[in-house]
Structures are given as C-alpha cells and as structure tokens.
Scaffold this motif. Structure first.
Motif, PDB file in Angstrom:
ATOM      1  N   PRO A 128       0.816  -1.175  -0.073  1.00 53.08           N
ATOM      2  CA  PRO A 128       0.044  -0.159  -0.102  1.00 53.08           C
ATOM      3  C   PRO A 128       0.980   1.402   0.035  1.00 53.08           C
ATOM      4  CG  PRO A 128      -0.861  -1.804   1.580  1.00 53.08           C
ATOM      5  CD  PRO A 128       0.553  -2.206   1.112  1.00 53.08           C
ATOM      6  N   GLN A 129       0.378   2.406  -0.634  1.00 49.08           N
ATOM      7  CA  GLN A 129       1.120   3.613  -0.750  1.00 49.08           C
ATOM      8  C   GLN A 129       0.272   4.752  -0.745  1.00 49.08           C
ATOM      9  OE1 GLN A 129       2.820   3.230  -4.820  1.00 49.08           O
ATOM     10  NE2 GLN A 129       1.117   4.369  -5.686  1.00 49.08           N
ATOM     11  N   SER A 130       0.791   5.706  -0.399  1.00 47.26           N
ATOM     12  CA  SER A 130       0.080   6.951  -0.208  1.00 47.26           C
ATOM     13  C   SER A 130      -0.205   7.763  -1.383  1.00 47.26           C
ATOM     14  CB  SER A 130       0.801   7.968   0.836  1.00 47.26           C
ATOM     15  OG  SER A 130       2.169   8.293   0.363  1.00 47.26           O
ATOM     16  N   LYS A 131       0.296   7.289  -2.844  1.00 48.48           N
ATOM     17  CA  LYS A 131      -0.056   7.736  -3.844  1.00 48.48           C
ATOM     18  C   LYS A 131      -1.123   7.092  -4.679  1.00 48.48           C
ATOM     19  CE  LYS A 131       4.600   9.675  -4.038  1.00 48.48           C
ATOM     20  NZ  LYS A 131       5.848   9.406  -5.021  1.00 48.48           N
ATOM     21  N   ALA A 132      -1.786   7.738  -5.697  1.00 47.84           N
ATOM     22  CA  ALA A 132      -2.816   7.261  -6.421  1.00 47.84           C
ATOM     23  C   ALA A 132      -2.348   6.697  -7.829  1.00 47.84           C
ATOM     24  CB  ALA A 132      -4.022   8.267  -6.351  1.00 47.84           C
ATOM     25  N   VAL A 133      -1.071   6.817  -8.014  1.00 51.53           N
ATOM     26  CA  VAL A 133      -0.652   6.458  -9.388  1.00 51.53           C
ATOM     27  C   VAL A 133       0.489   5.383  -9.178  1.00 51.53           C
ATOM     28  CG1 VAL A 133       0.954   7.298 -11.260  1.00 51.53           C
ATOM     29  CG2 VAL A 133      -0.654   8.731 -10.131  1.00 51.53           C
ATOM     30  N   PHE A 134       0.347   4.245  -9.995  1.00 53.55           N
ATOM     31  CA  PHE A 134       1.310   3.179 -10.147  1.00 53.55           C
ATOM     32  C   PHE A 134       1.963   3.185 -11.410  1.00 53.55           C
ATOM     33  CE2 PHE A 134      -2.016   2.301  -7.166  1.00 53.55           C
ATOM     34  CZ  PHE A 134      -1.581   1.841  -5.977  1.00 53.55           C
ATOM     35  N   VAL A 135       3.431   2.650 -11.184  1.00 56.33           N
ATOM     36  CA  VAL A 135       4.053   2.237 -12.525  1.00 56.33           C
ATOM     37  C   VAL A 135       4.436   0.929 -12.276  1.00 56.33           C
ATOM     38  CG1 VAL A 135       5.968   2.927 -13.813  1.00 56.33           C
ATOM     39  CG2 VAL A 135       4.855   4.591 -12.778  1.00 56.33           C
ATOM     40  N   MET A 136       4.280   0.165 -13.486  1.00 54.88           N
ATOM     41  CA  MET A 136       4.667  -1.486 -13.187  1.00 54.88           C
ATOM     42  C   MET A 136       5.807  -1.468 -14.475  1.00 54.88           C
ATOM     43  SD  MET A 136       1.148  -3.267 -12.313  1.00 54.88           S
ATOM     44  CE  MET A 136       2.068  -5.085 -12.236  1.00 54.88           C
ATOM     45  N   ARG A 137       6.614  -2.361 -14.235  1.00 52.28           N
ATOM     46  CA  ARG A 137       7.652  -2.679 -15.514  1.00 52.28           C
ATOM     47  C   ARG A 137       7.438  -4.034 -15.864  1.00 52.28           C
ATOM     48  NH1 ARG A 137       8.425   2.577 -16.646  1.00 52.28           N
ATOM     49  NH2 ARG A 137       9.336   3.595 -15.146  1.00 52.28           N
ATOM     50  N   ASN A 138       7.862  -4.249 -17.178  1.00 58.15           N
ATOM     51  CA  ASN A 138       8.094  -5.625 -17.554  1.00 58.15           C
ATOM     52  C   ASN A 138       6.853  -6.587 -17.452  1.00 58.15           C
ATOM     53  OD1 ASN A 138       9.605  -7.487 -19.069  1.00 58.15           O
ATOM     54  ND2 ASN A 138      10.855  -8.450 -17.028  1.00 58.15           N
ATOM     55  N   VAL A 139       5.922  -5.935 -17.717  1.00 54.78           N
ATOM     56  CA  VAL A 139       4.632  -6.834 -17.694  1.00 54.78           C
ATOM     57  C   VAL A 139       4.427  -7.553 -19.012  1.00 54.78           C
ATOM     58  CG1 VAL A 139       1.926  -6.494 -17.906  1.00 54.78           C
ATOM     59  CG2 VAL A 139       3.194  -5.004 -16.480  1.00 54.78           C
ATOM     60  N   ASP A 140       4.093  -8.973 -18.760  1.00 58.47           N
ATOM     61  CA  ASP A 140       4.181  -9.754 -19.896  1.00 58.47           C
ATOM     62  C   ASP A 140       3.169  -9.585 -20.641  1.00 58.47           C
ATOM     63  OD1 ASP A 140       6.302 -11.471 -18.878  1.00 58.47           O
ATOM     64  OD2 ASP A 140       4.969 -12.687 -17.666  1.00 58.47           O
ATOM     65  N   ARG A 141       3.062 -10.102 -22.072  1.00 56.09           N
ATOM     66  CA  ARG A 141       2.180 -10.034 -23.075  1.00 56.09           C
ATOM     67  C   ARG A 141       0.895 -10.695 -22.816  1.00 56.09           C
ATOM     68  NH1 ARG A 141       4.478 -12.240 -28.595  1.00 56.09           N
ATOM     69  NH2 ARG A 141       2.491 -11.258 -29.186  1.00 56.09           N
ATOM     70  N   GLY A 142       0.063 -10.103 -23.262  1.00 56.28           N
ATOM     71  CA  GLY A 142      -1.443 -10.770 -23.015  1.00 56.28           C
ATOM     72  C   GLY A 142      -2.628 -10.074 -22.150  1.00 56.28           C
ATOM     73  N   ALA A 143      -3.673 -10.696 -21.802  1.00 56.54           N
ATOM     74  CA  ALA A 143      -4.505  -9.903 -21.132  1.00 56.54           C
ATOM     75  C   ALA A 143      -4.301 -10.188 -19.304  1.00 56.54           C
ATOM     76  CB  ALA A 143      -6.136 -10.979 -21.294  1.00 56.54           C
ATOM     77  N   HIS A 144      -4.494  -9.161 -18.877  1.00 52.39           N
ATOM     78  CA  HIS A 144      -4.313  -8.988 -17.248  1.00 52.39           C
ATOM     79  C   HIS A 144      -5.518  -8.293 -16.836  1.00 52.39           C
ATOM     80  CE1 HIS A 144      -0.237 -10.216 -17.985  1.00 52.39           C
ATOM     81  NE2 HIS A 144      -0.110  -9.385 -18.945  1.00 52.39           N
ATOM     82  N   THR A 145      -5.602  -8.327 -15.447  1.00 52.12           N
ATOM     83  CA  THR A 145      -6.759  -7.437 -14.719  1.00 52.12           C
ATOM     84  C   THR A 145      -5.816  -6.687 -13.732  1.00 52.12           C
ATOM     85  OG1 THR A 145      -6.911  -9.354 -13.108  1.00 52.12           O
ATOM     86  CG2 THR A 145      -8.582  -9.256 -15.104  1.00 52.12           C
ATOM     87  N   ILE A 146      -6.582  -5.572 -13.416  1.00 57.02           N
ATOM     88  CA  ILE A 146      -6.188  -4.634 -12.181  1.00 57.02           C
ATOM     89  C   ILE A 146      -7.135  -4.428 -11.497  1.00 57.02           C
ATOM     90  CG2 ILE A 146      -3.759  -4.021 -13.383  1.00 57.02           C
ATOM     91  CD1 ILE A 146      -5.246  -1.343 -14.140  1.00 57.02           C
ATOM     92  N   GLN A 147      -6.988  -4.098 -10.333  1.00 59.17           N
ATOM     93  CA  GLN A 147      -7.992  -3.500  -9.273  1.00 59.17           C
ATOM     94  C   GLN A 147      -7.457  -2.636  -8.264  1.00 59.17           C
ATOM     95  OE1 GLN A 147     -10.378  -6.760  -7.620  1.00 59.17           O
ATOM     96  NE2 GLN A 147     -12.155  -5.150  -7.578  1.00 59.17           N
ATOM     97  N   ALA A 148      -8.117  -1.682  -7.728  1.00 58.00           N
ATOM     98  CA  ALA A 148      -7.259  -0.808  -6.929  1.00 58.00           C
ATOM     99  C   ALA A 148      -8.010  -1.002  -5.366  1.00 58.00           C
ATOM    100  CB  ALA A 148      -7.224   0.685  -7.310  1.00 58.00           C
ATOM    101  N   GLN A 149      -7.310  -0.959  -4.196  1.00 61.43           N
ATOM    102  CA  GLN A 149      -8.314  -0.890  -3.130  1.00 61.43           C
ATOM    103  C   GLN A 149      -7.718   0.350  -2.181  1.00 61.43           C
ATOM    104  OE1 GLN A 149      -7.356  -4.777  -1.533  1.00 61.43           O
ATOM    105  NE2 GLN A 149      -9.569  -5.235  -1.693  1.00 61.43           N
TER     106      GLN A 149
END
Length: 176
Positions: A128-149
């Motif tokens: 958990p972080q105090s910012k509302a923006v995320f950066v992810m690196r090296n995400v594999d090809r294909g379909a993915h899901t994301i959700q925020a809490q």
C-alpha cells in the motif's frame, strides 16, 4: 498633542458611528443548496430576519447549529470511492518494455492518512502506498486484470474499484 473637550467628543462620536450603523441593520439567515447555514445582510426569499436593533440577539440561539456537529457517526458516514482512470477497460497497451502506468481517482478527496494498493491479476503485487498512481515494469504480453483498493488509517479497506481488464502488446522477441 492634547485634545480639547469638543475634539475628544467628536472623535468618540466618529468611532462609535459605525457601531450604531451596524446595530440598526438586519441580518438574514438561510440554508444554501448544500445545507450550509448562511448569514448575510442581503435580503433573500425564504430567509429568516434576525434584527440586531431589537436587543434580542439571544434569538440567534434558536438557529439550527447541527451543521457544526462533528460526531464520529457523521465522520464514519463518508462514503469513499476509488476508480481506475487509466488504463480503461479492455484497453490495449503497446509498450515493448512492458511498462504500465495506472492512475486512480479517489472520492470525495484523498485523505493523506489513507493508502492505496494495486491488485494485479488478483494478487497484491505492490505494498500500500500514499499515492494514487502506479508504475509497473516488464508486464508480460497478454490479457491482465487490475483492481485498486483504498485503506483507511487503521488498515481497513474502505473502497475497492471495479476490476479492469487490459491487454499488453509487446513485440515478439523471436528473431527471424
């Protein structure tokens, strides 16, 4: 510089003149469209008149001051929400490095004591972080899901976004 008797009387009169003017005015009281109690010297339809010239300033005690109450039940009544603004549902991200930028929106406003966590393919992959923006690196090809809490200062989940599906498109690394 010494004042003579009539000069001192004139000075006191001039100093008290604005006070006498205020005492003769009427004050109007009403609630605006947000339920906020408003006091003004401008007349408005439906406003109650509070006359300061009546020596009945105590009539103001009858005004509804419940808007000033800040009990715990009112604080608890705030309904927080979180949504993923970017990427949109079923977006295709074209990035050969697999970089993903996720932006969230928190309503009514972001409390600095709160934390946000991103779930990637149903798993918590960032703390958990105090910012509302995320950066992810090296995400594999294909379909993915994301959700925020959204978590309050006690670590309790107070809001969860809808699950977003996105597609990562990366150039194939197979050489021809």
């Amino acid at each position: 510089m010494a004042f003579k008797g009539y000069q001192l009387s004139l000075l006191i009169f001039l100093l008290l003149l604005p006070v006498a003017d205020i005492a003769a005015k009427e004050i109007y009281m009403w609630r605006d469209e947000n339920g906020v109690l408003v006091f003004s010297d401008t007349k408005r339809p439906g406003a109650k008149v509070i006359s300061l010239a009546d020596d009945k300033v105590t009539s103001m005690k009858k005004a509804d001051t419940s808007v000033f109450d800040t009990s715990d039940s009112q604080t608890q009544a705030i309904k927080y929400g979180i949504e993923i603004v970017s990427p949109s549902h079923e977006d295709t991200i074209r990035d050969n490095t697999g970089s993903l930028h996720v932006s969230t929106r928190i309503t009514p406003s972001f409390n600095p004591k709160f934390k946000v966590q991103l779930l990637f393919n149903g798993k918590r992959n960032t703390p958990p972080q105090s910012k509302a923006v995320f950066v992810m690196r090296n995400v594999d090809r294909g379909a993915h899901t994301i959700q925020a809490q959204l978590f309050n200062e006690k670590g309790e989940a107070v809001a969860t976004s809808e699950q977003i599906t996105f597609f990562m498109h990366r150039a194939s690394s197979i050489a021809k």
